[in-house]
Scaffold this motif. Structure first.
Motif, short mmCIF file in Angstrom:
data_model
loop_
_atom_site.label_atom_id
_atom_site.label_comp_id
_atom_site.label_asym_id
_atom_site.label_seq_id
_atom_site.Cartn_x
_atom_site.Cartn_y
_atom_site.Cartn_z
N ASP A 150 0.82 -1.21 0.00
CA ASP A 150 0.00 0.00 0.00
C ASP A 150 0.86 1.26 0.00
OD1 ASP A 150 -2.47 1.27 -0.02
OD2 ASP A 150 -2.38 1.60 2.14
N GLU A 151 2.07 1.17 0.55
CA GLU A 151 2.96 2.31 0.59
C GLU A 151 3.71 2.53 -0.73
OE1 GLU A 151 5.50 1.44 3.85
OE2 GLU A 151 3.95 1.75 5.35
N LEU A 152 3.62 1.60 -1.64
CA LEU A 152 4.34 1.72 -2.91
C LEU A 152 3.67 2.71 -3.84
CD1 LEU A 152 5.06 -2.03 -3.70
CD2 LEU A 152 6.71 -0.32 -2.96
N HIS A 153 4.39 3.06 -4.86
CA HIS A 153 3.84 3.88 -5.93
C HIS A 153 2.75 3.07 -6.64
CE1 HIS A 153 3.74 5.88 -9.89
NE2 HIS A 153 4.06 6.96 -9.19
N THR A 154 1.79 3.77 -7.22
CA THR A 154 0.63 3.08 -7.83
C THR A 154 1.07 2.12 -8.92
OG1 THR A 154 -0.67 5.06 -7.40
CG2 THR A 154 -1.59 3.46 -8.91
N GLY A 155 2.03 2.49 -9.73
CA GLY A 155 2.51 1.60 -10.79
C GLY A 155 3.13 0.34 -10.23
N LEU A 156 3.91 0.50 -9.16
CA LEU A 156 4.50 -0.67 -8.52
C LEU A 156 3.44 -1.53 -7.86
CD1 LEU A 156 7.72 0.83 -6.92
CD2 LEU A 156 7.56 -0.68 -8.88
N PHE A 157 2.40 -0.87 -7.33
CA PHE A 157 1.31 -1.61 -6.71
C PHE A 157 0.68 -2.56 -7.71
CE2 PHE A 157 -3.18 -2.04 -5.59
CZ PHE A 157 -3.07 -2.53 -4.30
N PHE A 158 0.43 -2.07 -8.93
CA PHE A 158 -0.19 -2.91 -9.95
C PHE A 158 0.78 -3.94 -10.52
CE2 PHE A 158 -3.20 0.73 -10.25
CZ PHE A 158 -4.32 0.03 -9.83
N LEU A 159 2.06 -3.78 -10.26
CA LEU A 159 3.04 -4.76 -10.67
C LEU A 159 3.22 -5.84 -9.60
CD1 LEU A 159 5.31 -5.60 -12.68
CD2 LEU A 159 6.85 -4.21 -11.29
N VAL A 160 3.20 -5.46 -8.35
CA VAL A 160 3.49 -6.39 -7.26
C VAL A 160 2.33 -7.35 -7.00
CG1 VAL A 160 3.93 -6.54 -4.78
CG2 VAL A 160 5.19 -4.91 -6.17
N ILE A 161 1.10 -6.86 -7.05
CA ILE A 161 -0.06 -7.72 -6.77
C ILE A 161 -0.14 -8.89 -7.75
CG2 ILE A 161 -2.58 -7.77 -6.73
CD1 ILE A 161 -1.37 -6.67 -4.20
N PRO A 162 -0.04 -8.66 -9.08
CA PRO A 162 -0.06 -9.82 -9.98
C PRO A 162 1.10 -10.78 -9.74
CG PRO A 162 -0.49 -7.84 -11.23
CD PRO A 162 -0.08 -7.41 -9.86
N LEU A 163 2.27 -10.25 -9.40
CA LEU A 163 3.40 -11.13 -9.10
C LEU A 163 3.13 -11.97 -7.87
CD1 LEU A 163 6.44 -8.80 -9.83
CD2 LEU A 163 5.63 -10.74 -11.17
#
Length: 87
Positions: free
Chosen positions: A23-36
């Motif tokens: 949740d503390e990540l940048h929005t782009g990273l958020f959408f990258l980390v969740i699928p991973l």
């Protein structure tokens, strides 16, 4: 398989920690980390299923081998018990 309450709490705490960090990540990273994260969890689930399938196949093969040995032994015993045709 009995799962201990402490193990469940540990998994919940790990997931909460992971989600707070995401949740503390940048929005782009958020959408990258969740699928991973989903891919890793799915890969682990597939690995468990593959291992279970392999164990099932090995047990089935051992069962077939043991049944074949039993049948061969029974046939040999029956063959030894019957008198020879030309004797």
């Amino acid at each position: 398989m009995k799962i201990d309450a402490r193990a469940i709490e540990a998994v919940n705490a790990f997931i909460r920690l992971f989600l707070v960090r995401v949740d503390e990540l940048h929005t782009g990273l958020f959408f990258l980390v969740i699928p991973l994260f989903v891919i890793v969890v799915c890969a682990a689930a597939v690995a468990v299923v593959v291992i279970a399938l392999a164990v099932t196949l090995v047990c089935g093969a051992l069962g077939v081998i043991l049944m074949a040995r039993r049948g061969i032994s029974a046939a040999a015993a029956r063959s030894a018990a019957t008198p020879a045709v030309g004797a």
